[in-house]
Design an enzyme around this catalytic site. Structure first.
Site, PDB file in Angstrom:
ATOM      1  N   ALA A 287     -34.017 -16.258  11.037  1.00 46.63           N
ATOM      2  CA  ALA A 287     -33.773 -17.690  10.847  1.00 46.63           C
ATOM      3  C   ALA A 287     -32.427 -18.089  11.425  1.00 46.63           C
ATOM      4  O   ALA A 287     -32.261 -19.182  11.961  1.00 46.63           O
ATOM      5  CB  ALA A 287     -33.820 -18.038   9.356  1.00 46.63           C
ATOM      6  N   ILE A 289     -30.539 -16.457  13.909  1.00 45.62           N
ATOM      7  CA  ILE A 289     -30.299 -16.217  15.330  1.00 45.62           C
ATOM      8  C   ILE A 289     -31.087 -17.214  16.179  1.00 45.62           C
ATOM      9  O   ILE A 289     -32.315 -17.258  16.104  1.00 45.62           O
ATOM     10  CB  ILE A 289     -30.681 -14.772  15.726  1.00 45.62           C
ATOM     11  N   GLU A 291     -32.819 -17.551  18.950  1.00 44.92           N
ATOM     12  CA  GLU A 291     -33.352 -16.656  19.995  1.00 44.92           C
ATOM     13  C   GLU A 291     -33.456 -17.328  21.365  1.00 44.92           C
ATOM     14  O   GLU A 291     -33.273 -16.700  22.397  1.00 44.92           O
ATOM     15  CB  GLU A 291     -34.740 -16.119  19.592  1.00 44.92           C
ATOM     16  N   ASP A 333      -9.721 -28.102  51.188  1.00 45.24           N
ATOM     17  CA  ASP A 333      -9.357 -27.967  52.588  1.00 45.24           C
ATOM     18  C   ASP A 333      -9.338 -29.367  53.203  1.00 45.24           C
ATOM     19  O   ASP A 333      -9.995 -30.275  52.698  1.00 45.24           O
ATOM     20  CB  ASP A 333     -10.402 -27.078  53.293  1.00 45.24           C
ATOM     21  N   ASP A 716     -39.042 -25.352  19.061  1.00 48.47           N
ATOM     22  CA  ASP A 716     -37.639 -25.732  19.280  1.00 48.47           C
ATOM     23  C   ASP A 716     -37.290 -25.807  20.765  1.00 48.47           C
ATOM     24  O   ASP A 716     -36.465 -26.620  21.169  1.00 48.47           O
ATOM     25  CB  ASP A 716     -36.703 -24.706  18.619  1.00 48.47           C
TER      26      ASP A 716
END
Length: 875
Positions: A287, A289, A291, A333, A716
């Site tokens: 829950a 982490i 992923e 430059d 998600d």
């Protein structure tokens, strides 16, 4: 080891021809085949060495060092021991997928040294055993006598022994935009590389003339070899986002381990079975982490690269997208980036007045003579509008074209009888033609040289003696042109007898016609782009191989150099200590005649002050600084392969203005990434709080690990990607660059995540309790899972911006609405398809329970949007 003698301490350009040949143990007859073979064995081939590189396997293995990944591996092991095969497979799949993505992201195309190698010509003409032979360039050794002619690539560093009007383009090494005239002889004083006119360097191109050269350095002992060594020694820096994410990952991992340990001990204390206690801890770890975080960041950056590519900014490394957002210094430059990289005639001084090219009048004999001189002391040509030859010379052809005078027609009508080519000693070029039936010598050259060979002046009233006042006026006008960064040529002529033979003695007693000034003009958009950069809090700095006066004049025109600023040459920079450079760095706007080491020092000095530095360049000499800078930007049109390979970003149009557009895009990408992280972490916070709550209250586990992986990886990911597609807000360039030291997890950011996560957790746990009352633990877990999933999908709208959804509107980002609908569809499949019900441990729900889920899921979004509206109204 004995001390070196004074003679041996001299550099090659300071030695006499005899000293050079003696030091190299050679002669003008060249080496023998035996000597060359011995030197090749001892000195090695004329190639560049590569630094050690990590293998793909090493890079892949390094992806598993991350603490969050270690926690997930532990979770997979525990899942396997508990007999939960589905969770184990899903977790392992996530770990491997992230490792593959990480490997792809970190496997960079380190082709810089391979490109440096390719600069060497495959063959070279040398004298061996007194005979001219052609050999592979890798077989060239110090002491070889190298024969160069127009069109050759110089394959080794060397000292010129015999020079025949040699001109070399060294722009890839020195940054000098024009061809360099070479000479024989010894230079008595120390000189920077760009001013060593009796030397040639590997990687440069012979554009005119020919020369006999003694090879002084090959392979890693050449100037290109030094650059290769610098590139091997230069370490790449992590981007501010990488630093922030690394800090975030380590802190999050520590928090997860502490909380998981506490939950596990609490479960054991409550006499829960060991495997169940471990599963509780696994559920919490999964829950907590995020992923999909690294994948989302990669995808959002990739989308940013696509947007930038449409605006001519090609991003080679995804990390560069985000770094652009906090660039605070752009070292640019001059030639081709801020200017058009094309010599153009600007002002003409004739008849005591300054006029423009299109004001020349072919009806005026004086103007015609000036045009004839410009066209006939000229070896360049224009083919289909493209200049061939010296840029200064074809600028003169274009000048004639503005008054409809065809250089091809003039050259057909008038045949060149004799010529003395330009050389750097005389600084003159003379030709002989029949002009109106009279043998005439036409000459062009440096103002100071030609003027003192002139006795008369031609005006609209005819030819008269050149007075001291005339001479003063001409020199004064030449000074005004030079101070404005213009390159000036003087033109003169004289009529001679039919039998006169053109020689060096002929170049005297001229009749002065006029001056023609030229410039590589600034791009039209450069001035606005520099103003935009300053408005955005970015400091533009010009770093160029051109002369100080020219560079400063251009810098003033486009707004880089302002009152009170400093201009510094490479030699002046070499004389500074690091402490002195640090004191002057903020006051210096222009660096001229710089070396590769100078460029790295400048970038380093800005970075010591905590600035994020972007460096532009197109030559071999720019490559180490491009690699050293936070964002190396190479030129797509004029850039060498070396510079392109060393850079993070390539400008397809070689335009400074494109960098500013890319900075605005980079700022927007960072904002979108931060919003996506807010979305992911606030959702994960809801999961953490829910698991903690059930653990403390001694309730059943609210989610199976597979539930949380489904949310984190599928439902998600889509809204997070949609957040990454959010268009840029107005006024992005009105803000200062963000501080690279400022981490993502600020107090304000963490508070926002905690509050939003708590809102979602309250609604999720409400659904969980309803499920427990109305059914079993399985029903409660399903209702909690569905509520958490749906509320996080709704939450995607909250994280699009600081503004409310009513002010933003759905139409400004249709991807967001699409992601929400796709997420709802995926959740519906899990809830209602029997096979998926079993795989995802979902219990059947009633219509009223589904209604409760939807009602609870939308509440956090209503509250957050209402708070945003109140805040907007207050403002």
């Amino acid at each position: 080891m004995g001390s070196r003698t004074e003679e041996s301490l001299k550099d090659w350009y300071q030695k006499t021809e005899e000293e050079v040949l003696e030091a190299l143990h050679t002669s003008k007859e060249g080496l023998s085949a035996t000597e060359a073979a011995g030197l090749l064995a001892s000195k090695g081939e004329n190639i560049l060495e590569e630094g050690k590189k990590k293998s793909t396997l090493q890079v892949f293995a390094e992806q598993f060092r991350d603490l969050l990944v270690v926690i997930l591996i532990a979770a997979a092991v525990i899942s396997m021991l508990s007999g939960n095969a589905e969770s184990t497979i899903v977790i392992v799949a996530v770990i491997v997928l992230n490792a593959v993505l990480g490997t792809v992201q970190h496997e960079k195309a380190q082709k810089s040294l391979a490109s440096l190698k390719s600069l060497s010509s495959p063959t070279a003409k040398v004298i061996r055993d007194g005979q001219k032979v052609e050999i592979a360039s890798k077989g060239v050794v110090p002491g070889d006598i190298l024969l160069l002619e127009a069109g050759d690539m110089v394959v080794a560093d060397g000292r010129i022994l015999n020079n025949y009007s040699l001109q070399v383009n060294e722009s890839s090494l020195t940054g000098e935009s024009t061809n360099v005239d070479k000479e024989e002889g010894t230079l008595d004083t120390e000189a920077p590389l760009a001013d060593r006119t009796n030397m040639v360097y590997s990687g440069s191109l012979v554009t005119y003339g020919r020369a006999v050269v003694a090879v002084t350095g090959t392979g890693m002992d050449t100037e290109i070899g030094k650059i290769a060594s610098l590139m091997n020694a230069t370490k790449e820096k992590k981007t501010p986002l990488q630093v922030s994410l690394d800090q975030f990952s380590s802190r999050l991992a520590m928090v997860i381990m502490v909380i998981c340990g506490l939950v596990f001990l609490l479960s054991i204390y409550r006499k829960m079975p060991l495997l169940d206690s471990l599963m509780f801890a696994v559920a919490l770890a999964v829950a907590a982490i995020p992923e999909a975080l690294s994948s989302i960041v990669t995808i959002v950056q990739a989308m940013g690269t696509q947007r930038m590519a449409k605006e001519n900014a090609i991003i080679k490394e995804l990390k560069a997208v985000e770094s652009l957002g906090c660039v605070s210094v752009i070292c640019s430059d001059k030639t081709g980036t801020l200017t058009q990289n094309k010599m153009t005639v600007k002002d003409i001084y004739v008849d005591g007045k300054v006029c423009q090219p299109d004001e020349l009048d072919l009806r005026s004999q004086l103007h015609r003579y000036l045009l004839y001189d410009a066209l006939l002391t000229n070896d360049s040509s224009l083919v289909e509008g493209k200049g061939i030859g010296d840029p200064t010379e074809y600028a003169l052809l274009e000048m004639a074209g503005k008054v409809s005078l065809s250089h091809d027609l003039i050259r057909e009508m008038m045949h060149r009888l004799e010529e003395i080519p330009f050389d750097s000693d005389r600084k003159l070029m003379s030709t002989k033609y029949q002009l109106h039936g009279v043998p005439t010598i036409l000459t062009k050259g440096a103002v100071d040289v030609l003027l003192y060979r002139t006795t008369h002046i031609r005006t609209s009233e005819g030819v008269r003696e050149l007075t001291e006042k005339d001479r003063e006026n001409i020199l004064e006008q030449n000074m005004r042109f030079s101070e404005n960064g213009l390159r000036v040529l003087a033109f003169a002529y004289k009529e001679v007898e039919e039998d006169h033979v053109l020689s060096l003695k002929s170049e005297n007693d001229f009749i002065f016609i006029g001056l023609i000034s030229m410039v590589d003009p600034p791009r039209e958009e450069s001035k606005d782009a520099v103003a935009d950069a300053k408005r955005a809090g970015i400091r533009p700095v010009m770093i160029t191989g051109d002369h100080k006066i020219t560079a400063t004049a251009i810098a003033k025109q486009i707004g880089i150099f302002e009152k009170g600023d400093m201009a510094v040459t490479g030699a002046e920079l070499d004389a500074m200590t690091d402490e002195e450079l640090d004191l002057n760095i903020t006051k210096t706007s222009v660096y001229a005649r710089v070396s590769p080491e100078n460029k790295i020092r400048i970038v380093d000095a800005w970075q010591r002050r905590g600035n994020v530095v972007s460096m532009t360049g197109d030559g071999v000499n720019d490559a180490p600084a491009l690699k050293k800078a936070d964002i190396g930007v190479a030129m797509g049109i004029t850039g060498t392969e070396v510079s392109k390979d060393a850079a993070s970003m390539i400008l397809a149009d070689d335009n400074f203005a494109t960098i500013i557009k890319a900075v605005a895009n980079g700022r927007n990408v960072y904002r979108n990434i931060k919003n996506a992280i807010q979305f992911l972490l606030s959702g994960n916070m809801a999961g953490i709080l829910s698991v903690l709550y059930t653990s403390i209250m001694a309730l059943p586990v609210p989610f199976a690990p597979v539930h949380l992986l489904f949310i984190n990886l599928l439902t998600d990911s889509l809204p997070a990607i949609a957040i990454g597609m959010e268009p840029a807000e107005h006024g992005l360039l009105n803000r200062k660059p963000r501080d690279p030291k400022e981490g993502i997890l600020s107090k304000e950011f963490m508070l926002k995540i905690l509050v939003q996560g708590a809102l979602i957790a309250v609604c999720t746990m409400t659904a969980f309790h309803i499920g427990l009352k109305q059914g079993s633990a399985a029903t409660a877990s399903t209702m909690a899972f569905c509520t958490l999933t749906l509320s996080r999908l709704f939450h995607g709208f909250n994280c699009r911006s600081r503004q409310s959804i009513f002010r933003l509107g759905f139409a400004s980002n249709w991807y967001s609405l699409g992601a929400f609908l796709a997420g709802v569809f995926l959740l519906s499949l899990v809830m209602f398809v029997p096979v998926l019900e079993k795989l995802f441990s979902v219990a059947p729900l009633t219509a009223s329970q589904i209604g409760i889920i939807y009602g609870l899921a939308v509440i956090p979004t209503i509250i957050i949007q209402f708070a945003k509206i109140i805040k907007e109204n207050r403002k």
